[in-house]
Design an enzyme around this catalytic site. Structure first.
Site, PDB file in Angstrom:
ATOM      1  N   THR A  28       0.840  -1.198   0.000  1.00  0.00           N
ATOM      2  CA  THR A  28       0.000   0.000   0.000  1.00  0.00           C
ATOM      3  C   THR A  28       0.872   1.245   0.000  1.00  0.00           C
ATOM      4  OG1 THR A  28      -1.665  -1.125   1.287  1.00  0.00           O
ATOM      5  CG2 THR A  28      -1.722   1.285   1.351  1.00  0.00           C
ATOM      6  N   VAL A  85     -12.598  -5.869   1.232  1.00  0.00           N
ATOM      7  CA  VAL A  85     -11.959  -4.577   1.001  1.00  0.00           C
ATOM      8  C   VAL A  85     -11.290  -4.161   2.296  1.00  0.00           C
ATOM      9  CG1 VAL A  85     -12.355  -2.126   0.516  1.00  0.00           C
ATOM     10  CG2 VAL A  85     -13.620  -3.873  -0.756  1.00  0.00           C
ATOM     11  N   GLY A  86     -10.026  -3.729   2.193  1.00  0.00           N
ATOM     12  CA  GLY A  86      -9.326  -3.277   3.384  1.00  0.00           C
ATOM     13  C   GLY A  86      -9.636  -1.820   3.664  1.00  0.00           C
ATOM     14  N   ASP A  87      -8.736  -1.143   4.347  1.00  0.00           N
ATOM     15  CA  ASP A  87      -9.043   0.251   4.713  1.00  0.00           C
ATOM     16  C   ASP A  87      -8.486   1.258   3.708  1.00  0.00           C
ATOM     17  OD1 ASP A  87      -6.315   0.004   5.427  1.00  0.00           O
ATOM     18  OD2 ASP A  87      -6.554   1.538   6.961  1.00  0.00           O
ATOM     19  N   GLY A 116      -1.079  -1.056   7.069  1.00  0.00           N
ATOM     20  CA  GLY A 116      -1.160  -2.104   8.082  1.00  0.00           C
ATOM     21  C   GLY A 116      -2.303  -3.058   7.841  1.00  0.00           C
ATOM     22  N   ASP A 117      -2.825  -3.636   8.918  1.00  0.00           N
ATOM     23  CA  ASP A 117      -3.931  -4.587   8.840  1.00  0.00           C
ATOM     24  C   ASP A 117      -5.245  -3.813   8.710  1.00  0.00           C
ATOM     25  OD1 ASP A 117      -5.935  -6.394   9.209  1.00  0.00           O
ATOM     26  OD2 ASP A 117      -5.021  -7.407  10.924  1.00  0.00           O
ATOM     27  N   GLY A 118      -5.712  -3.684   7.500  1.00  0.00           N
ATOM     28  CA  GLY A 118      -6.883  -2.853   7.252  1.00  0.00           C
ATOM     29  C   GLY A 118      -8.149  -3.344   7.923  1.00  0.00           C
TER      30      GLY A 118
END
Lengths: 242, 136
Positions: B1, B30-32, B53-55
């Site tokens: 990202t 979908v992540g952040d 990071g971890d979305g």
């Protein structure tokens, strides 16, 4: 000092130790400000240079929005870390899709696309949403249709030989690791069906008892059985993240 | 990202994020990345923030909105970044993520949890891009 306060103290120390400082090594985390300025996650130097070229050009310089598009586009083309742009991060079906967002801090306008298929220009698509719709977020194939109708190239396959090979290896490894929880089968590819909490606890209990004979695998966080720890032992790392 | 923030010569702020998300995600996840206030946020009056990071976890806390609002309340970038990350770490001690914060004066800082983080900067006082490492 009672046992619970000791464990609280230890917990705080552990949390503090696990926390990383905002100050970067050997220098000052906060540096005096000089306009224009470009900041980006990770050491994506080419992307920052691309944005800098836009924002520092000529007397007035390019706009912040155009500089962000240039910077993020550079990473989409370069496929930075395999985590940006086409050709990376296949889903369980081996497909690559893109998420992107752009925000104008002067007008608070935002455009974003999520899980967009078959279009490789994520940040440009997000900008088109911001500039040509009153919406904020378009998703999936509807985002694809919008982006192509607004002139972006597509549809094209966003997978790459590398992402497909990575996906094939994962399939051969029984689809491990993955993002499922409370489903069966737990240790192989789907299709999956939900198992209720009691069944999940039962099967995990067996796993913990079985594993205690050898290497202890902590599969359940003691204080939160509703969210088993293995859902936190996720494989998020430098090359697999948002 | 990649999450990027730019303040141009007019003092206008813009932010952007682009990502292909998590590997081997369940299709449709979908992540952040496209979530305003999570992966990035910006306001001319205050400054900007970018995150990685971890979305799945980060979008529950909107760390970049928190960073910008903390700076609006007068916090320095370093404190705003650390505060936003600590709010997440308190609830999810195993979480992996990081933010950078930059205020409208161009002062910047970073904070992370669960991994070593780097962010890149270029401003007029530099000859080229500088990479800053934030150690756990």
């Amino acid at each position: 000092m009672g046992r619970s306060s000791v464990s609280l103290l230890v917990g705080l120390l552990l949390l503090r130790f696990n926390w990383c400082l905002a100050v970067h090594g050997g220098g000052v985390g906060e540096v005096g400000g000089v306009f224009p300025v470009v900041v980006s996650t990770w050491p994506f130097r080419e992307a920052v240079r691309a944005a800098w070229d836009v924002v520092s050009a000529g007397d007035g310089g390019g706009s912040a929005v155009d500089a962000v598009v240039a910077g993020c586009s550079a990473c989409e083309v370069l496929r930075c870390d395999g985590t940006v742009g086409p050709g990376g991060s296949p889903d369980e079906n081996g497909e690559t899709t893109l998420d992107a967002l752009i925000m104008n801090g002067a007008t608070m306008e935002i455009g974003a696309v999520a899980a967009m298929r078959y279009v490789k220009d994520g940040i440009k698509a997000a900008k088109l949403v911001m500039e040509h719709s009153l919406h904020t977020l378009l998703v999936g194939e509807k985002a694809t249709d919008f982006a192509i109708s607004m002139g972006l190239p597509g549809p094209i396959n966003l997978s790459s030989p590398e992402s497909l090979e990575k996906w094939a290896n994962w399939r051969q490894n029984h689809c491990q690791p993955n993002f499922w929880k409370n489903v069966a089968p737990a240790d192989s590819c789907g299709p999956y069906h939900p198992i209720n909490l009691a069944q999940a606890l039962d099967s995990a209990k067996h796993e913990v008892e079985w594993s205690q004979g050898g290497v202890c695998q902590e599969r359940f966080q003691s204080d939160s059985l509703l969210e088993p720890i293995h859902s936190h032992l996720k494989f998020i790392d430098r090359h697999n993240h948002d | 990202t990649i999450s990027m923030a730019v303040i141009d010569k007019m003092g206008h702020v813009a932010v952007g994020t682009s990502t292909n998300g998590a590997t081997f995600k369940i299709p449709g996840r979908v992540g952040d990345g496209p979530i305003p206030g999570s992966s990035s946020y910006g306001d001319d009056e205050v400054g900007a923030c970018g995150a990685s990071g971890d979305g799945d976890i980060m979008m529950r806390f909107l760390p970049c909105y928190q960073v910008v609002e903390s700076m609006r309340q007068g916090m320095e970038p370093r404190d705003a970044a650390m505060d936003a990350i600590s709010r997440i770490a308190r609830k999810f001690p195993n979480f992996v993520g990081a933010v950078f914060a930059v205020n409208k004066k161009g002062v910047h800082a970073g904070a992370c949890h669960g991994w070593t983080f780097q962010y890149s900067v270029r401003n007029s006082s530099m000859h080229d891009v500088e990479v800053i490492t934030v150690y756990p």
